[in-house]
Motif scaffolding. Structure first.
Motif, mmCIF file in Angstrom:
data_model
loop_
_atom_site.group_PDB
_atom_site.id
_atom_site.type_symbol
_atom_site.label_atom_id
_atom_site.label_comp_id
_atom_site.label_asym_id
_atom_site.label_seq_id
_atom_site.Cartn_x
_atom_site.Cartn_y
_atom_site.Cartn_z
ATOM 1 N N ASP A 12 0.867 -1.224 0.056
ATOM 2 C CA ASP A 12 -0.098 0.090 0.065
ATOM 3 C C ASP A 12 0.688 1.227 -0.041
ATOM 4 O OD1 ASP A 12 -1.569 2.035 0.358
ATOM 5 O OD2 ASP A 12 -2.913 1.082 1.836
ATOM 6 N N ALA A 30 0.088 4.180 2.152
ATOM 7 C CA ALA A 30 0.100 3.972 3.554
ATOM 8 C C ALA A 30 1.677 4.297 3.847
ATOM 9 C CB ALA A 30 -0.502 2.629 3.925
ATOM 10 N N ASP A 83 2.560 7.753 3.656
ATOM 11 C CA ASP A 83 2.137 8.533 4.781
ATOM 12 C C ASP A 83 2.781 8.342 5.955
ATOM 13 O OD1 ASP A 83 0.009 9.439 3.236
ATOM 14 O OD2 ASP A 83 -1.899 8.493 3.824
#
Lengths: 268, 236, 236
Positions: C55, C58, C61
């Motif tokens: 991901d 993710a 982030d």
């Protein structure tokens, strides 16, 4: 808001807290810039600005500037003419059947244009206030390529590349084999054949230089070595068979060749 | 071994702790300095950017410890410090999209001769090409993985024989080297013209992994090992 | 505001947690990838280096949050992510700045108009500014690499249209032109196109490399080629 808030010309009367304007058009980025500067002196939001007052301000400013200097950029004069027209339209009562936009619409469009430039300027300011690369913020230095993992190389070639390369080479080689090789090398047999022809024509009754006999071939660099070597070997063979005599005065000196006397040959 | 306590964020500072704030500020500057430099940064180069009396050893130690398990590490080299990608990530970073590079004309020519004449020695290649073949050309071809050292010719000098690999077949979309077009097909494709002397023949190539009668195995010389792809590559 | 709890080291993983281990491994690879690049790295470039189904949102982030207070930050620019030094360290890093050529006021204004109105012609720029634009101003901007010639407007005279490049986004730390500061005000005021009355649909600026309906390609004139960056440069 009255039009009395004109920027002052010269600097003899800067009022407290008021922005004093110096007539210096060099500092302005064109008539809209000047108009925005003038509008700021109205101290109202651009959305509520009096276009009429602004037009008056501008026209007065240009008048003063023209008195002070002779040259004014055409942009400023065009704007002055347009604002003078707008002003007259705003002051005069509207004709009953008007074609095109009304004076108020023109004024509104003009105000919108000013607001637009003002917004763009604010946006430009905000943009330039952002941390800029290599000014406030810094990227990773371009790393030394040697310190990075080596990027693998994928070689490419097509089947056509391969086949045409092969055909090209084989073709060249095949043709060169046929034409060059046959001439380039004198076999012993060929050399002997030539010498025997010489003998048969009784040209070797007296001493003759071998290289003179070969002169036609020795001038060709690609044949010199092979012609000389094969012919020399052939003469040695013929000496052994008692057909010719050879002699040489000194190392590397010319080789001399002569047919041996028939009787002597027969005796051996 | 005791379990390490969860570490507090190195960059977390209580607002009232002035000394810690200065340390963190210096730490961030050291981090930024290392980041922007492609060469090691030594203490003398850092000093002007830091607070007065900053303990550079303590700063770099703290930073190195903080970076220890990350994808980038602080390493001390050549009297200074620098950031480097973690060595264990090399494989993950290395499988970058390969750079596409066209094979040189000479390399294509040598490859073509190896393909058709395999097993073939360097001297034989040169005889066909009429020019000498540079070591570099063969090295590049070995690097492509399309050719391999097969064995040695049972002949004076015991020259190495070359052949193609299964990667070669994949690259050129061939089922077998015997699918390489013969003379008639090359003529049909216009690659060979009519000026071909009688007796001109194109060999039927074979990349059979079993050595021919006139070949013998390569000795496990270090040189051969570095150049040749692993033998398993050729089994197809 | 509640005090944030002391954060556990992002890179700390219990050995038995396989999913977390994969995440951390991917995180380290992303970190290393950003570190080795001086330009933004996009998801497509990261993907081959990461575990299957990673991901990326993710990961970036988490990394951005982790780097937020450090001397180096993760920022999303030009459709990718890159590491940059923290803006507040600018004074401490000041002497890294080579001599800067400041843009003139006119150039800044023209740049802003191109950014907010792209694709835009020179005549439109002049209409907004109410003053003619010198060739020199556009040349200076083209030289920065922040603007480019996009195409030609399908209109009489076929004027050249200008737009910004991805170098522009990187320079100003923007992910896309829709992130330009003050965009909402301009949009809200219906001022993005001065000629259109408020309330009408306002075209948003676009630096998409595909031309708009009212644009056509530049001819391969020598001039255009030397001035405009290669088209590939602008792909996110």
């Amino acid at each position: 808001m009255a039009g009395g808030d004109f920027p002052e010309l010269g600097d003899e009367r800067p009022e407290s807290g008021e922005e004093a304007f110096v007539v210096d058009l060099d500092g302005f980025e064109g008539p809209l810039d000047l108009l925005l500067a003038l509008a700021r002196t109205q101290k109202v939001d651009l959305t509520r600005i009096s276009i009429l007052a602004l037009a008056n301000q501008y026209l007065t400013f240009i008048e003063e500037a023209r008195r002070g200097r002779l040259e004014l950029a055409a942009d400023y004069l065009v704007m002055a003419a347009w604002l003078a027209y707008l002003k007259s339209r705003l002051l005069l009562p509207a004709p009953p059947q008007e074609e095109g936009p009304s004076a108020e619409e023109l004024a509104e469009a003009f105000a919108r244009r000013l607001r637009h430039l003002e917004r763009i300027r604010k946006a430009a300011e905000q943009l330039m206030a952002r941390p800029q690369m290599e000014r406030e913020v810094f990227a990773r230095a371009r790393p030394d390529p040697a310190s990075l993992p080596q990027r693998p190389v994928a070689y490419t070639a097509t089947l056509y590349d391969l086949l045409s390369a092969y055909a090209r080479q084989r073709q060249t080689q095949a043709l060169s084999t046929v034409t060059l090789k046959m001439r380039a090398v004198w076999s012993l047999a060929e050399a002997r054949e030539r010498l025997e022809r010489l003998l048969g024509r009784d040209l070797l009754t007296d001493w003759m230089r071998l290289d003179q006999f070969l002169v036609e071939y020795l001038t060709r660099p690609d044949q010199r070595a092979t012609a000389l070597a094969s012919s020399f070997s052939a003469t040695l063979e013929m000496v052994r068979e008692g057909l010719v005599d050879i002699r040489q005065e000194a190392p590397f000196a010319p080789l001399w060749l002569r047919a041996r006397a028939r009787g002597a040959g027969e005796n051996t | 071994m005791k379990k390490p306590a969860p570490r507090i964020d190195l960059f977390d500072v209580r607002p009232d702790d002035e000394r810690a704030a200065t340390f963190v500020r210096d730490l961030r500057v050291v981090e930024a300095l290392l980041f922007t430099s492609s060469a090691p940064v030594d203490a003398r180069a850092m000093r002007p950017h830091l607070s007065e009396g900053a303990d550079i050893g303590a700063l770099t130690d703290a930073l190195a410890a903080d970076y220890a398990r990350r994808g980038v590490n602080v390493v001390k080299v050549a009297g200074g410090w620098m950031l480097r990608t973690a060595p264990d990530l090399a494989p993950a970073l290395a499988d970058l999209v390969p750079e596409q590079r066209r094979l040189s004309r000479a390399a294509v020519e040598v490859l073509a001769i190896i393909a058709y004449h395999q097993p073939v020695t360097r001297a034989e290649i040169e005889e066909i090409r009429g020019v000498s073949t540079s070591k570099g050309t063969l090295d590049v071809l070995l690097e492509t993985g399309w050719i391999r050292l097969r064995g040695r010719r049972k002949a004076p000098g015991r020259p190495v024989t070359y052949g193609t690999t299964s990667a070669f077949l994949v690259q050129f979309g061939l089922d077998a080297v015997s699918d390489l077009p013969g003379m008639d097909e090359l003529k049909g494709a216009g690659l060979l013209d009519g000026r071909i002397p009688a007796g001109f023949a194109i060999p039927l190539p074979s990349d059979d992994i079993t050595l021919r009668e006139d070949e013998e195995p390569l000795e496990p010389e270090p040189l051969d090992f570095t150049l040749s792809p692993p033998p398993g590559d050729d089994e197809g």
